[in-house]
Design a protein around this motif. Structure first.
Motif, PDB file in Angstrom:
ATOM      1  N   ILE A 764       0.998  -1.349   0.007  1.00 36.02           N
ATOM      2  CA  ILE A 764       0.187  -0.130  -0.009  1.00 36.02           C
ATOM      3  C   ILE A 764       0.808   1.192  -0.080  1.00 36.02           C
ATOM      4  N   SER A 765       2.109   1.219   0.308  1.00 39.88           N
ATOM      5  CA  SER A 765       2.872   2.367   0.467  1.00 39.88           C
ATOM      6  C   SER A 765       4.043   2.239  -0.231  1.00 39.88           C
ATOM      7  N   ILE A 766       4.000   1.576  -1.377  1.00 39.27           N
ATOM      8  CA  ILE A 766       5.218   1.108  -2.065  1.00 39.27           C
ATOM      9  C   ILE A 766       5.360   2.584  -2.862  1.00 39.27           C
ATOM     10  N   ARG A 767       6.623   2.722  -3.223  1.00 41.02           N
ATOM     11  CA  ARG A 767       7.190   4.096  -3.882  1.00 41.02           C
ATOM     12  C   ARG A 767       7.641   3.779  -5.327  1.00 41.02           C
ATOM     13  N   GLY A 768       7.874   2.534  -5.686  1.00 38.45           N
ATOM     14  CA  GLY A 768       8.382   2.223  -6.755  1.00 38.45           C
ATOM     15  C   GLY A 768       7.274   2.860  -8.023  1.00 38.45           C
ATOM     16  N   GLN A 769       7.898   3.084  -9.174  1.00 37.08           N
ATOM     17  CA  GLN A 769       7.400   3.632 -10.370  1.00 37.08           C
ATOM     18  C   GLN A 769       7.016   2.588 -11.358  1.00 37.08           C
ATOM     19  N   SER A 770       7.671   1.350 -11.211  1.00 38.24           N
ATOM     20  CA  SER A 770       7.379   0.257 -12.172  1.00 38.24           C
ATOM     21  C   SER A 770       5.999  -0.054 -12.340  1.00 38.24           C
ATOM     22  N   GLY A 771       5.581  -0.347 -13.516  1.00 35.54           N
ATOM     23  CA  GLY A 771       4.183  -0.888 -13.782  1.00 35.54           C
ATOM     24  C   GLY A 771       3.751  -2.038 -12.692  1.00 35.54           C
ATOM     25  N   ASN A 772       4.511  -3.084 -12.633  1.00 34.27           N
ATOM     26  CA  ASN A 772       4.156  -3.960 -11.757  1.00 34.27           C
ATOM     27  C   ASN A 772       4.006  -3.448 -10.200  1.00 34.27           C
ATOM     28  N   GLU A 773       4.842  -2.726  -9.737  1.00 31.97           N
ATOM     29  CA  GLU A 773       4.745  -2.072  -8.392  1.00 31.97           C
ATOM     30  C   GLU A 773       3.483  -1.181  -8.255  1.00 31.97           C
ATOM     31  N   GLN A 774       3.270  -0.279  -9.254  1.00 29.28           N
ATOM     32  CA  GLN A 774       2.128   0.419  -9.192  1.00 29.28           C
ATOM     33  C   GLN A 774       0.979  -0.422  -9.180  1.00 29.28           C
ATOM     34  N   GLN A 775       0.793  -1.574  -9.892  1.00 22.65           N
ATOM     35  CA  GLN A 775      -0.485  -2.456 -10.040  1.00 22.65           C
ATOM     36  C   GLN A 775      -0.701  -3.054  -8.603  1.00 22.65           C
ATOM     37  N   ARG A 776       0.433  -3.468  -7.944  1.00 23.56           N
ATOM     38  CA  ARG A 776       0.246  -4.180  -6.854  1.00 23.56           C
ATOM     39  C   ARG A 776      -0.384  -3.121  -5.633  1.00 23.56           C
ATOM     40  N   LYS A 777       0.118  -1.771  -5.755  1.00 20.07           N
ATOM     41  CA  LYS A 777      -0.354  -0.734  -4.979  1.00 20.07           C
ATOM     42  C   LYS A 777      -1.655  -0.504  -5.227  1.00 20.07           C
ATOM     43  N   ARG A 778      -2.073  -0.480  -6.354  1.00 22.41           N
ATOM     44  CA  ARG A 778      -3.708  -0.223  -6.733  1.00 22.41           C
ATOM     45  C   ARG A 778      -4.316  -1.374  -6.235  1.00 22.41           C
ATOM     46  N   ASN A 779      -3.780  -2.486  -6.322  1.00 23.52           N
ATOM     47  CA  ASN A 779      -4.792  -3.779  -5.658  1.00 23.52           C
ATOM     48  C   ASN A 779      -4.946  -3.617  -4.143  1.00 23.52           C
ATOM     49  N   ASP A 780      -3.884  -3.197  -3.709  1.00 23.75           N
ATOM     50  CA  ASP A 780      -3.822  -3.237  -1.903  1.00 23.75           C
ATOM     51  C   ASP A 780      -4.725  -2.081  -1.897  1.00 23.75           C
ATOM     52  N   GLN A 781      -4.820  -0.918  -2.234  1.00 19.68           N
ATOM     53  CA  GLN A 781      -5.876   0.195  -1.991  1.00 19.68           C
ATOM     54  C   GLN A 781      -7.155  -0.222  -2.416  1.00 19.68           C
ATOM     55  N   GLN A 782      -7.418  -1.165  -3.224  1.00 22.18           N
ATOM     56  CA  GLN A 782      -8.765  -1.467  -3.624  1.00 22.18           C
ATOM     57  C   GLN A 782      -9.180  -2.565  -2.336  1.00 22.18           C
TER      58      GLN A 782
END
Length: 1451
Positions: A764-782
């Motif tokens: 949820i607090s990941i700061r990476g800019q890669s597509g995979n990291e951003q997708q994991r962040k969006r999943n946790d936010q959801q």
């Protein structure tokens, strides 16, 4: 033997008499274990001594050894049989003794059968006492008879031999066993240990460690393992106890104590004593107090005496918070009444404070505001009140009772000891003097009223009636004691000379303390002191001068031990002594303006009574660390006056030459008494007094900080439109940040603190800019969004631990805004004002690691338990703190004060208990809600009248019942005694909650108030009068009227507000109940209204220190810090401090000549470590501004502006000399190593010199791991090989990222010592250090090991060789040139001493490239190797040539 080369071990022959003495008698052996040990010793001796040098292989000599064992056994049997022929039966010895025929019994029985003999004698007097209720059978084992089993099960081991006798016998038996061991150790002639001596050169006597006598059964370690598998074992213990009682009855042989370790039973309060406390109908805390201090006297005179003593203690300022303006008569009456309520009526402190206010009103005032009343506004909500004065009086009551107990015990002992002395002394003059002395001491003991004065009386008694001089019965022996110079002089008869100096010590004390007027004029002897002394010369004191010196010493000691004199000098010293402190050379270097000791670095003449806080504890700490030198002394003026007054009362007024000579002797006596005895003793007492005062202040401050934590109300929702009272508590979503393993965790709690759901969101607090990291962040936010939508929390609480938590808070708010924006209809109105609040995680961390959290939340991982603790702490802070006050007392690990380490755990927990009792009883406890949610039962132990034992019993009963509907059930159905019920019932809330929330059964409204049942009639009358006055008619049924009246006033609280309590009390003739009536009025308005301060979010300063983990003193402007460069730009550089804070360094602050810098990136690189000074702090942005400019680093304008002591006076004249500067530079050079971020018990961030200093007073084999000077990828293991010999081992780290400074400072993934690889430091200690130390100690303890230099060892061998030229000699020694190596020195034939080096390895010892597992194999190999050498000059050339520059084991 002349034709052989022999290396003899010089073993002496042991005579037949000694062997007979060493025989172990039948019945005192454990399977002939001692015989086996002797035989093993003989086997080992034969292996090395058979031919004096060359030993047979161990394997080859096995048959011979078996034959030798058989012959030895036969020889011992013959000796035993021969000895038994000369032994008579016990009856024969007793018959001879009755006939007055003296016969020496064999030493064997007097030593080995002493216990059996005494047991048999006891059995003749009382058969039930034989062998401690056990019978001795023929097999050497013990068993109980049926009658004795019954007695044992009923009474335990209490009946039988007195404990004093057993202790005495055990002590004598241990001494005898020590003697036996010394006699049986046949190798004692060959290993001579170095005798230990103390600091005065006297030999140190070490006790033999006792064997543990643990009961058979289940050990604490087994219970711990069971706890991890099955959870809490308290119910297991209780059920097991009931099961044992039911199955075997009360006479069962196997009690609970036989099955479980005593420490486990004590921890779970399951011992017999705990059962008694539970059953006795007296408040638990009162029982505990009376158990330690004894039952208090309750007669009027005793209470009056105690009241006066307590008042004097309060006025003298022993309590830091108490106003010293004086105590009026009303307060004295209230103190006496308070003591009566506790001791006679057995009422607990919180009950007295709540329900007996009128009787102790003056004691309830705030001591810091003596003029303030109990209530300023009768309609104002009462606030929580910490009853410090009541608790202080309670503590002083305990001290008084302990003082009385000690005085009574001493008086009994003195009387017994004096009777023994009368039997010993036959001189009439001595008897008369002793009688007078004894009566004087008893009179003094009765008059004293402090521990110090009791110590004075006790010292005087022990001076004149020494314990070692007691008469002993026939057959008794005493251990020799070191005689004092006073006793030597007294036995030489110098007491007669001392008595001729003039006034006795007691007469002098009475005069100087003005307790008695000046006595008759002192008459001097006509003869001179030397003429008189010449009549008392003896072998010990051969000259008159020696006699006078001894007599003066006796007189000085008696004066210094006189209680009146000590009391007088103590009064002067404590009122006038001053403290001065100045830095040592080390302290002058270490203590800068930001140091902890800066405020005490220079103190000049600070009076003792001006130490009001914990400052003295810091002075003590600095003195212990050798950073300060401290002196406590009397000012010269006061000291001169004390000496002058003493001379006036002790010297005579005579003017003759003889009188002048006698006065000179008296002056010497006074000077000796004051300077050598009294003043040093007073300095020690002053230090103790200052320590006591400082700890008292610190304890009070610790309690204040805890009070501030637990007196906070739960978080309250802003809207109160809820249907039921139970739902007033909020539903909480608790969040704990995780680094990944474990992941950030969300826990949902209902309004009762029970877990509803758990969610892990590691991205949820990941700061990476890669597509995979951003997708994991969006999943946790959801997922978090859905989690919140499902459970609709009222509040989100987030643990504040580091800077990542601030970003996590922003992420949660982002999710909340997105949720409201996308689905406004799905968000309930309860979430309209949803907030995210920060809370401290220190208490939840303790809860996470506690056993109680595992019991309450089994199978949950740690971060979940921490989150539950975080949420529950928001819902009910009092219950969460009380949860950690169980048997493990985890609450003591909650850091509240930076100086709390000066307090003992018992002192801290006493204050914790005091605060928790006060808060819990003023808040109350909802027992129906707790019965449904057991974690809310935690505060029950602090309810008045209860304690952990009674509370646990009541809790089990309430949980079984599920709910109660009236307070009376606590007395009738739940086992509370009448006294305990009276104490507790007013603080236990009975209302519709838990299982009763849906019940239709009637519940009295008064049971949901703080009104005590004893005052229900007053409450009903008040409600009825207001009800009728409001125009309502009185119904027929009086009970209905009372019920309607109470409901009426509850619904219309304005009617109660309008009541004038004073006027109503006067009208009803209840003026003595005015305070109680006012409390009833407030409770009828709102029952159990929360008096705690409302919850408030942490302020910015508090939040800054939570996030950074830094205190205000550790991180402040002007502080010098280490910063690691992370990002360099042209004009500024971003750095990271060790706490994680961001530091900003601008180009202008980098150096003084900053204008010559065009681009800062040309000067700095990522990863550079800078030493900077903090310019300013922006707490809201969690960043600091730094400076590296030389002028700023040297400037004094950044010095700490903390308030200094008014007695702080720095001596500017003590400027640093050239030598001091050189020493500072040397120390700085030594400290040039990078501290490592490693936590391990054997690791320290110290220099090589500091490591040697640390190990200097340790035993050989002790070691420390430290940073290596070779860089951050190495450690150094420093081990003490011998006194003055230290060896270093290099440990290489692997698996590090050299570009990451944090990785470099942490421990490597692998550790390597030469060819051996280890995973961590624990494995290094287990596989490398421990075997190395074992081999080292085996060498140091070997009989052939010699201490000394090479030349000294050679000389020892030459002397040994000269005694017998036919033998060859050898020994082992330490290599001082190559630490870690041993030197084997030997002389073969008539050659010069030869030296061979022995390497020390974890696998054993290395000699000539041959590894020997132990020293015995090493000796065998060496002897065979030497014997095989033809030419003595070329014995081992290869070994001598292979001496390494460093130890093979220590590099």
């Amino acid at each position: 033997m002349a034709g052989k080369n022999v290396i003899s071990d010089d073993e002496d022959e042991i005579g037949v008499e000694e062997e007979e003495r060493d025989e172990v008698p039948y019945g005192d052996r454990g399977g002939d274990r001692n015989d086996d040990d002797e035989e093993d010793d003989e086997e080992r001796r034969d292996e090395y001594e058979k031919d004096g040098f060359i030993v047979d292989d161990i394997e080859e000599g096995e048959d011979e050894e078996e034959d030798r064992v058989d012959s030895d056994e036969e020889q011992k049997k013959r000796k035993r049989k021969k000895r038994d022929q000369f032994m008579l039966d016990e009856d024969d010895y007793e018959l001879l003794q009755e006939s007055n025929i003296s016969v020496n019994r064999p030493k064997l029985e007097s030593k080995k059968f002493k216990r059996l003999k005494k047991a048999r004698q006891d059995a003749e007097e009382d058969p039930s006492r034989f062998f401690n209720e056990e019978e001795f059978n023929g097999s050497g084992k013990v068993r109980r008879t049926g009658e004795e089993k019954l007695k044992h099960s009923l009474f335990g081991d209490d009946y039988g031999q007195p404990l004093e006798d057993i202790a005495e016998e055990d002590g004598q038996l241990e001494e005898e066993e020590d003697t036996d061991i010394g006699e049986e150790d046949e190798m004692a002639d060959f290993i001579v240990d170095e005798e230990e001596v103390d600091e005065h050169g006297a030999p140190v006597r070490r006790k033999k460690p006792k064997k543990s006598r643990q009961r058979p059964g289940i050990s604490s370690s087994a219970l711990q393992e069971a706890h991890e598998i099955f959870g809490d074992v308290e119910d297991l213990l209780r059920l097991r106890k009931i099961d044992v009682r039911d199955r075997f009855g009360e006479t069962s042989e196997r009690s609970l104590e036989d099955q479980f370790d005593p420490s486990v039973l004590s921890e779970k309060y399951m011992t017999e004593k705990d059962d008694q406390i539970r059953e006795i109908d007296i408040p638990e805390r009162i029982q505990i107090s009376e158990g330690s201090a004894g039952h208090p006297p309750t007669d009027e005179f005793s209470v009056k005496m105690e009241t006066e003593w307590i008042c004097n203690q309060l006025v003298s300022g022993v309590l830091p918070f108490f106003n010293r303006s004086g105590i009026h008569d009303e307060m004295k009456r209230h103190i006496a009444r308070f003591l009566e309520l506790i001791h006679v009526q057995k009422l607990d402190v919180p009950f007295i404070a709540m329900y007996r206010k009128e009787e102790i009103l003056s004691l309830l005032k705030d001591p810091t505001e003596p003029e303030a009343g109990i209530e300023n506004d009768i309609n104002q909500k009462p606030a929580l009140k910490w009853h410090q004065v009541l608790w202080a009086i309670h503590d002083l009551d305990q001290k008084w009772l302990l003082l009385l107990k000690r005085k009574k015990a001493l008086q009994s002992y003195y009387t017994k000891r004096f009777e023994e002395e009368k039997r010993r002394v036959y001189d009439e003059t001595c008897l008369r003097l002793n009688e007078q002395l004894f009566q004087s001491i008893i009179k003094s003991l009765e008059a004293v009223d402090s521990e110090r004065e009791v110590d004075d009386v006790d010292s005087k008694f022990n001076l004149h009636f020494r314990t070692g001089e007691a008469v002993l019965d026939e057959g008794q022996f005493k251990r020799p004691k070191r005689k004092s110079h006073y006793s030597i002089c007294s036995k030489a008869g110098l007491w007669e000379v001392a008595s001729k100096f003039g006034y006795s010590s007691e007469q002098f004390g009475l005069q100087i303390s003005l307790e008695k007027m000046r006595m008759d004029e002192l008459e001097d002897a006509k003869e001179t002191p030397e003429e008189m002394a010449s009549n008392f010369t003896c072998t010990m004191f051969e000259t008159p001068q020696a006699v006078l010196k001894g007599a003066r010493h006796m007189a000085a000691v008696e004066i210094s031990f006189e209680p009146c004199v000590r009391k007088h000098v103590r009064s002067i010293f404590m009122d006038n002594a001053v403290v001065s402190a100045s830095p040592t050379p080390d302290g002058n270097t270490a203590i800068d303006s930001f140091h902890q000791f800066y405020r005490i670095k220079w103190l000049r003449d600070k009076p003792l009574n001006r130490f009001e806080d914990a400052q003295w504890l810091l002075i003590q700490k600095a003195e212990k660390e050798k950073l300060l030198q401290v002196s406590i002394k009397l000012p010269e003026v006061v000291l001169d006056k004390l000496i002058s007054d003493s001379n006036d009362y002790y010297l005579s007024d005579g003017v003759s030459k003889s009188a002048q000579l006698w006065n000179e002797q008296r002056k010497l006596i006074l000077n000796d008494a004051l300077n050598n005895f009294l003043l040093p003793s007073m300095e020690k007492e002053a230090r103790s007094l200052l320590t006591s005062r400082a700890k008292s202040w610190l304890l009070s401050d610790y309690g204040r900080l805890l009070w501030d934590k637990v007196s906070v109300a739960p978080y309250q929702r802003k809207e109160n439109d809820v249907s039921s009272d139970e739902e007033t508590a909020p539903r909480v979503m608790a969040c704990c940040w995780g680094p990944g393993k474990p992941a950030t965790t969300f826990v949902m709690l209902d309004s009762s603190g029970e877990v509803l759901d758990v969610l892990h969101a590691g991205s949820i607090s990941i700061r990476g800019q890669s597509g995979n990291e951003q997708q994991r962040k969006r999943n946790d936010q959801q997922r978090v969004r859905k989690f919140m939508m499902d459970h609709q929390p009222h509040i989100v609480v987030l643990g504040a631990t580091n800077l990542s938590c601030t970003r996590l808070k922003d992420d949660i708010y982002e999710i909340m805004f997105k949720m409201v924006e996308d689905n406004p209809r799905d968000v309930g109105h309860e979430m309209d004002n949803l907030n995210v609040v920060f809370c401290d995680e220190s208490l939840p961390h303790l809860y996470e690691n506690s056993c109680i959290s595992v019991d309450q939340l089994p199978s949950q991982e740690g971060i979940i338990r921490r989150a539950v603790g975080l949420g529950r702490h928001l819902q009910n802070p009092l219950a969460m703190v009380a949860t950690l006050c169980g048997p493990g007392k985890e609450i003591l690990s909650w850091k509240l004060n930076p100086l709390e380490n000066f307090l003992t755990p018992d002192e801290k927990y006493g204050m914790v208990e005091q605060v928790m009792v006060d808060v819990t009883n003023q808040v109350g406890l909802d027992i129906n809600l707790a019965a449904s949610h057991e974690w809310l039962f935690a505060p029950l132990q602090f309810i008045s009248g209860l304690g952990p034992r009674k509370a646990a019993s009541l809790q089990r009963s309430l949980v079984r019942a599920g709910a109660i509907f009236t307070r009376k059930d606590l007395l009738q159905s739940h086992g509370l005694g009448k006294k305990v019920f009276i104490n507790a019932v007013g603080f236990l809330r009975v209302r519709r909650s838990g299982l009763t929330s849906s019940s239709s059964q009637f519940i009295d409204l008064l049971d949901d108030t703080r009104v005590h049942p004893e005052s229900y009639i007053l409450a009903q009358d008040l409600a009825k009068d207001i009800y009728l006055e409001d125009g309502n008619d009185e119904a027929n049924d009086d009970d209905d009227v009372l019920e309607m009246a109470i409901e009426h006033v509850r619904e219309k609280p304005h009617l109660l507000r309008a009541v004038d309590v004073h006027e109503y009390a006067e009208q009803k003739n209840h003026l003595n109940k005015k305070e109680t009536l006012n409390d009833i009025r407030l409770e009828l308005m709102e029952g159990f209204q929360d008096r705690r301060s409302p919850f408030a979010e942490p302020c910015q300063d508090e939040l800054f220190h939570m996030i950074t983990g830094e205190t205000e003193e550790a991180l402040s402007e002007g502080r010098i810090v280490q910063a690691t460069v992370r990002n360099v730009q042209a004009q500024r550089a971003s750095c990271v401090l060790e706490s994680g804070l961001t530091g900003i360094l601008s180009k202008e602050d980098y150096m003084d000549d900053w204008r010559n810098i065009h681009d800062l990136s040309n000067k700095l690189r990522d990863g550079d470590i800078l030493t900077c000074r903090i310019k300013s702090i922006q707490k809201n942005r969690y960043q600091v501004f730094l400076t590296c400019r030389g002028s700023d680093m040297r400037s004094s304008r950044y010095q700490s502006h903390r308030m200094t002591d008014p007695y702080y006076h720095e001596e500017r004249s003590t400027l640093q000399t050239v030598q001091e500067k050189a020493r500072k530079e040397k120390e700085l050079a030594k400290k040039r190593f990078k501290p490592r971020m490693i936590v391990h018990p054997h690791f320290q961030n110290i220099t090589p010199d500091a490591a040697i200093k640390f190990l200097a007073d340790k035993d050989p084999g002790e070691s420390v791991i430290r940073p290596s000077s070779r860089g951050p990828s190495f450690f150094t293991l420093t081990m003490k090989v011998y006194d003055g010999v230290y060896a270093n081992t290099l440990i290489e780290e692997g698996g590090k990222e050299h570009g990451d400074i944090t990785s470099l400072l942490r421990i490597g993934k692998t550790l390597k010592i030469r060819k051996d690889t280890f995973e961590d430091l624990d494995e290094v200690m287990d596989r490398y250090v421990d075997p190395l130390v074992a081999h080292l100690k085996s060498m140091l303890n070997h009989r052939k090991f010699r201490t000394g230099t090479r030349s000294e060892i050679e000389e020892l061998l030459r002397i040994e060789k000269a005694e017998d030229r036919s033998k060859s000699v050898y020994c082992f020694g330490i290599s001082h040139e190559h630490p870690g190596l041993f030197v084997l020195t030997y002389i073969v034939y008539d050659s010069n001493p030869q030296h061979e080096y022995i390497g020390l390895y974890p696998q054993g010892f290395s000699l000539c490239n041959r590894m020997c597992k132990d020293i015995d194999r090493l000796s065998n190999y060496f002897k065979r190797l030497i014997t095989g050498a033809r030419d003595p000059a070329q014995s081992l050339p290869s070994v001598a040539a292979m001496v390494p520059m460093r130890s093979p084991a220590m590099v």
